[in-house]
Design a protein around this motif. Structure first.
Motif, short mmCIF file in Angstrom:
data_model
loop_
_atom_site.label_atom_id
_atom_site.label_comp_id
_atom_site.label_asym_id
_atom_site.label_seq_id
_atom_site.Cartn_x
_atom_site.Cartn_y
_atom_site.Cartn_z
N ASP A 140 45.71 -2.91 78.55
CA ASP A 140 45.72 -3.81 77.48
C ASP A 140 46.14 -5.05 78.14
O ASP A 140 46.95 -5.33 78.87
CB ASP A 140 46.69 -3.57 76.40
N ARG A 141 45.37 -6.27 77.56
CA ARG A 141 45.51 -7.47 78.05
C ARG A 141 46.95 -8.34 77.64
O ARG A 141 47.35 -9.19 78.47
CB ARG A 141 44.42 -8.44 77.39
N ASN A 142 47.54 -7.54 76.76
CA ASN A 142 49.09 -8.14 76.35
C ASN A 142 50.01 -7.77 77.43
O ASN A 142 51.11 -8.36 77.31
CB ASN A 142 49.25 -8.09 74.88
N VAL A 225 54.38 -10.02 70.92
CA VAL A 225 53.31 -10.68 70.83
C VAL A 225 52.45 -9.98 69.58
O VAL A 225 52.81 -8.79 69.43
CB VAL A 225 52.42 -10.93 72.12
N ARG A 227 49.33 -8.42 67.61
CA ARG A 227 47.81 -7.70 67.97
C ARG A 227 47.26 -7.58 66.54
O ARG A 227 47.69 -6.88 65.66
CB ARG A 227 48.14 -6.30 68.40
N SER A 250 40.31 -10.25 69.20
CA SER A 250 41.62 -10.21 69.18
C SER A 250 42.44 -11.42 69.04
O SER A 250 41.92 -12.42 69.61
CB SER A 250 42.30 -9.56 70.48
N GLY A 252 46.22 -12.89 69.72
CA GLY A 252 47.66 -12.49 70.04
C GLY A 252 47.68 -12.87 71.55
O GLY A 252 46.92 -12.49 72.22
N TYR A 253 48.90 -13.42 71.88
CA TYR A 253 49.19 -13.82 73.50
C TYR A 253 49.29 -12.65 74.33
O TYR A 253 49.67 -11.41 73.88
CB TYR A 253 50.30 -14.66 73.50
N LYS A 254 49.26 -12.84 75.52
CA LYS A 254 49.86 -12.16 76.62
C LYS A 254 51.29 -12.09 77.11
O LYS A 254 51.99 -13.38 76.75
CB LYS A 254 49.04 -12.02 78.02
N ASP A 269 45.35 -17.46 72.77
CA ASP A 269 45.88 -16.29 71.91
C ASP A 269 44.60 -15.30 71.32
O ASP A 269 44.55 -14.61 70.65
CB ASP A 269 46.65 -16.56 70.73
#
Length: 351
Positions: A140-142, A225, A227, A250, A252-254, A269
């Motif tokens: 996952d990118r986050n 963060v 999702r 998406s 949402g930040y990392k 985000d």
């Protein structure tokens, strides 16, 4: 729904009388099924600074056991070994008495995108698509643990409704999940739960059109963060032919974008991506896949990474498959070499 609940209670009551359920009952249990599989990989790249790629690697080894208890309760446990790393992958118990309504608790795949629930044997390529890896929780990118593999812990209800009068395929599949949001083998860190869901329509046998939604939060190092994700998808699996096309977005930040000095986030985000995969069966043992795969880390074309892929699959036996794959990669975020080639070779064995 009222009639379904009544039928369920009657069924359970009948079982209680017929089977005399209790802690001493040992009948009505299937013989556990044991199995395992592994995937070995060789990779090469001509990308500058990559020193030719990883070479020979162990993609993973998995072992599992599953079965049924009292006919209608299914269970599964699956573990994974990556070199020196061993961890629990899946564990769940599912009540599956009715096609229309089933309940699952445990750790398993998230209901987001068509490709995420696919077994690695069935994806047809040496890895999942970029957008599925980044936005379905595989890597996952986050910042979630990459070992999660698109999984989380929680509870799910699902079912298949409205059977066709001609071939009995079901026109509608639904799936709703209430999950921790922290990935595998982890308790909840933020006091809230992730909600995921999908509605999938099957107008003809083998063709599905689906919508997916995901609302939740992820917490790491006391940073939380969002999702907020959605996807629209279509897939075809019929007479040996395969096709998948998905778009996901998406908000949402990392975790890595958090600036402790300013107490705010850098970067963007937003992220999105899409892919199209086609699998063509040439013989009983040869199936060739082609894929166009794009992912934008900030939902802007300046951050897009694109892969053009062809991958012949040579399945000589139900339990033995070899796969070659060529990727042409265009990565606009790379600071130096933005265009390069990759060659992968993988061997699949199960028993």
């Amino acid at each position: 729904m009222k009639s379904l609940i009544t039928a369920t209670l009657l069924f359970l009551s009948a079982n209680v009388m017929a089977q005399k359920v209790g802690r001493t009952l040992t009948d009505f249990v299937s013989k556990p099924k044991l199995g395992a599989y592994f995937i070995g990989k060789y990779s090469y790249t001509d990308k500058d600074g990559a020193n030719g790629g990883e070479g020979f690697t162990q993609r993973f080894i998995r072992a599992y056991v599953d079965g049924t208890i009292l006919t209608d309760f299914k269970y599964r446990v699956q573990v994974q070994l990556n070199n020196a790393s061993f961890h629990m992958k899946d564990w769940y118990l599912e009540w599956a008495r009715f096609n229309e309504f089933q309940v699952k608790v445990g750790q398993y795949k998230r209901a987001f995108t068509f490709e995420n629930p696919y077994n690695p044997w069935d994806v047809g390529l040496g890895d999942y698509s970029q957008v599925v890896r980044q936005l379905a929780g595989i890597s996952d990118r986050n910042g979630e643990n990459s070992a999660c593999g698109g999984r989380d812990q929680g509870m799910q209800i699902q079912g298949d409704l409205f059977p066709s009068s001609t071939d009995q395929h079901r026109y509608l599949h639904y799936q709703f999940q209430l999950m921790n949001g922290q990935g595998i083998n982890s308790s909840d860190f933020n006091g809230s739960k992730d909600v995921l869901g999908t509605l999938q329509f099957q107008p003809i046998r083998g063709l599905w059109i689906g919508v997916f939604g995901w609302l939740g939060k992820f917490t790491s190092n006391n940073i939380t963060v969002d999702r907020k994700r959605w996807a629209v998808s279509a897939k075809l699996e019929r007479d040996g032919w395969s096709g998948r096309a998905e778009y996901a977005h998406s908000n949402g930040y990392k975790i890595s974008d958090y600036n402790a000095t300013t107490g705010s986030f850098n970067g963007s985000d937003k992220a999105d991506g899409w892919y199209v995969t086609v699998g063509i069966p040439f013989t009983k043992w040869l199936k060739v896949y082609a894929k166009y795969d794009a992912y934008r880390d900030h939902a802007e074309f300046s951050t897009m990474k694109t892969m053009y892929t062809i991958a012949p699959n040579f399945q000589l036996h139900r339990n033995l498959m070899f796969q070659l794959q060529y990727n042409y990669v265009v990565d606009k975020q790379a600071s130096d070499d933005q265009r390069y080639n990759e060659i992968w070779a993988e061997a699949y064995v199960r028993f």
